[in-house]
Write an enzyme that holds these catalytic residues in place. Structure first.
Site, PDB file in Angstrom:
ATOM      1  N   THR A  12       0.850  -1.263   0.177  1.00 50.39           N
ATOM      2  CA  THR A  12       0.088  -0.077   0.053  1.00 50.39           C
ATOM      3  C   THR A  12       0.826   1.291  -0.048  1.00 50.39           C
ATOM      4  OG1 THR A  12      -1.665  -1.141   1.103  1.00 50.39           O
ATOM      5  CG2 THR A  12      -1.922   1.333   1.256  1.00 50.39           C
ATOM      6  N   VAL A  13       1.628   1.375   0.934  1.00 50.57           N
ATOM      7  CA  VAL A  13       2.582   2.448   1.060  1.00 50.57           C
ATOM      8  C   VAL A  13       3.676   2.473  -0.082  1.00 50.57           C
ATOM      9  CG1 VAL A  13       4.394   3.878   2.241  1.00 50.57           C
ATOM     10  CG2 VAL A  13       2.318   2.668   3.363  1.00 50.57           C
ATOM     11  N   GLY A 131       1.435   8.877   9.978  1.00 51.44           N
ATOM     12  CA  GLY A 131       0.984   8.841   8.518  1.00 51.44           C
ATOM     13  C   GLY A 131       1.534  10.178   7.981  1.00 51.44           C
ATOM     14  N   GLY A 184     -11.188  -2.733   5.269  1.00 50.96           N
ATOM     15  CA  GLY A 184      -9.575  -2.442   5.224  1.00 50.96           C
ATOM     16  C   GLY A 184      -8.811  -1.633   6.112  1.00 50.96           C
ATOM     17  N   GLU A 187      -6.511  -5.096  10.051  1.00 47.34           N
ATOM     18  CA  GLU A 187      -5.944  -6.131   9.354  1.00 47.34           C
ATOM     19  C   GLU A 187      -6.735  -7.558   9.671  1.00 47.34           C
ATOM     20  OE1 GLU A 187      -3.479  -6.183   7.348  1.00 47.34           O
ATOM     21  OE2 GLU A 187      -2.884  -4.198   7.637  1.00 47.34           O
ATOM     22  N   LYS A 202       5.156   3.713  18.592  1.00 46.18           N
ATOM     23  CA  LYS A 202       5.050   5.138  18.042  1.00 46.18           C
ATOM     24  C   LYS A 202       5.461   5.843  19.203  1.00 46.18           C
ATOM     25  CE  LYS A 202       1.694   4.321  14.208  1.00 46.18           C
ATOM     26  NZ  LYS A 202       0.188   4.440  13.750  1.00 46.18           N
ATOM     27  N   GLY A 305      -2.464   4.943   5.549  1.00 48.94           N
ATOM     28  CA  GLY A 305      -3.074   4.805   4.192  1.00 48.94           C
ATOM     29  C   GLY A 305      -1.918   5.255   2.996  1.00 48.94           C
TER      30      GLY A 305
END
Length: 436
Positions: A12-13, A131, A184, A187, A202, A305
């Site tokens: 995705t990334v 993100g 989505g 997971e 994080k 995302g």
């Protein structure tokens, strides 16, 4: 001058990064100088959202690191291994690294920083937290002149989506989790999100940047939302709060030798409805930094995302590209990721921390039970902000009593809770949450 980019991972990334690099029109002029030279994927035949020349694809990620045409290695494959080893191999080859891998940085950041310092290369990690929210660079630079008192945030979009739905609709945790998986947002194995591990990775990174020293990732007290009951979300709303999964790093002072004492944790937390983080809904993230003299500064936006995370990855690539253009090389370690941090830090004994607490008790519907609970708290010096009895179960002659305390030392609260648990009328401690 063309700068060769090697991409480890095209999920995705990775696909989002490739899309930006392949469509430089209208972007920063430096994007036009970035060229994908080699991309490592698991399966050459898998359909992909971006079209890439077959000759740049490979299944051996070491080929990306070793390719002489690759000037900057971008790691977006995730997981601990082989990601850690590949990052170290790229550093050993004298190549700057951009990574979105919070798990690797939270656990092996010191090792990676030491290797980067020795080789004199950059390792940039903006995409590892939040993100598309720019938080790493502000903590390192824009807020560097402040004494940071606390960094707290909603830094996992999956859990925030689930909690937002539970609050808005009164839905059960399991039902909303299933919806999040279908959409989505979660997971197939959601453990890292719902059990708090992702947020702990994080906040480990953010605490190191905010306070200048590394802490042991595995020592961070971590509680997720997987055992949260919808009724606690409902009771919190009735009492003027919202429930969020909050990651916090707070400075509690320094030892005589200058070691910074930190309270770092992840837990479901009741926030007053006027708290800045209380209005963060859906999959959005927000990070609140409190410092002197800046006061409160909040960073808000999409926390995951393809688009947001790829945006942060490319920002780091451009940072390195800009340095290369200005100086003719990509060397020079980011000083706040260096192994020799500017001061030691340690996690404090959790029993000595000061907290406000939400407690839900299942009790018999008997006269005087609230008074006996109050006496147990009073004996340990725990001040009660509110104590409410909610509708009893007529079938079992039960009551649910919800207590919110004022700020109290954790050891005192735990002693009071042990006494309350021993009361004959108290059948169960149904929930115990933090409150801000």
């Amino acid at each position: 001058m063309t700068i060769g980019i090697g991409l480890l991972g095209l999920g995705t990334v990775g696909a989002g990064v490739a899309e930006i690099l392949l469509t430089p029109q209208g972007r920063h002029p430096l994007v036009g100088q970035l060229a994908l030279k080699r991309v490592a994927v698991r399966d050459l035949n898998r359909p992909r959202p971006v079209e890439l020349p077959a000759e740049i694809l490979c299944t051996d990620p070491q080929q990306v690191v070793n390719d002489p045409a690759v000037d900057i290695v971008v790691e977006v494959m995730g997981g601990l291994e082989p990601a850690r080893s590949l990052i170290l191999a790229a550093i050993a080859a004298g190549k700057p690294v951009v990574t979105a891998n919070k798990a690797v940085i939270a656990r092996y950041g010191e090792e990676i920083a030491a290797a980067a310092a020795e080789q004199g290369v950059y390792v940039l990690i903006e995409a590892a937290v939040g993100g598309g929210i720019p938080i790493i660079e502000p903590l390192k630079q824009s807020l560097g002149g402040n004494r940071i008192q606390r960094v707290s945030g909603i830094i996992n979009g999956t859990t925030n989506y689930i909690l937002s739905r539970m609050a808005d609709e009164g839905a059960a945790y399991g039902d909303v989790l299933a919806d999040a998986q279908r959409l989505g947002y979660a997971e197939a194995d959601p453990a890292a999100d719902v059990e708090g591990g992702d947020a702990a990775d994080k906040i480990a990174i953010l605490s190191g940047l905010a306070y200048g020293g590394a802490i042991e990732r595995s020592a961070i007290p971590t509680e997720g939302i997987n055992r949260l009951d919808a009724c606690d979300v409902n009771y919190a709303a009735q009492l003027g709060y919202v429930v969020k999964l909050v990651a916090t790093a707070q400075c509690l002072g320094s030892d005589a030798d200058g070691t910074v004492q930190l309270d770092v944790r992840v837990s479901p937390t009741l926030l007053p409805k006027d708290h800045p983080l209380a209005g963060v809904h859906g999959v959005n993230n927000a990070i609140l930094v409190e410092g002197d003299p800046v006061g409160r500064v909040m960073f808000y936006g999409p926390g995951a995302g393809a688009g947001p995370t790829a945006s942060a990855v490319v920002a780091d690539i451009l940072n390195i590209a800009g340095i290369r253009e200005a100086t003719g090389n990509g060397g020079g370690l980011d000083p706040l990721l260096a192994a020799n941090r500017w001061r030691p830090c340690r996690l404090v004994d959790q029993g000595q921390t000061l907290n406000r607490n939400y407690l839900r008790l299942q009790t018999g519907d008997q006269a005087g039970v609230i008074g006996r609970i109050g006496s147990c708290f009073g004996d340990e010096g725990v001040s009660i902000r509110s104590i409410v009895q909610f509708e009893a179960s007529s079938e079992r002659n039960d009551a649910e009593i919800v207590v919110i305390t004022h700020e109290v030392q954790e050891d005192n609260f735990r002693r009071a809770l042990a006494s309350i648990t021993a009361l004959p009328d108290v059948k169960a401690v149904a929930a115990c949450l933090r409150t801000l």
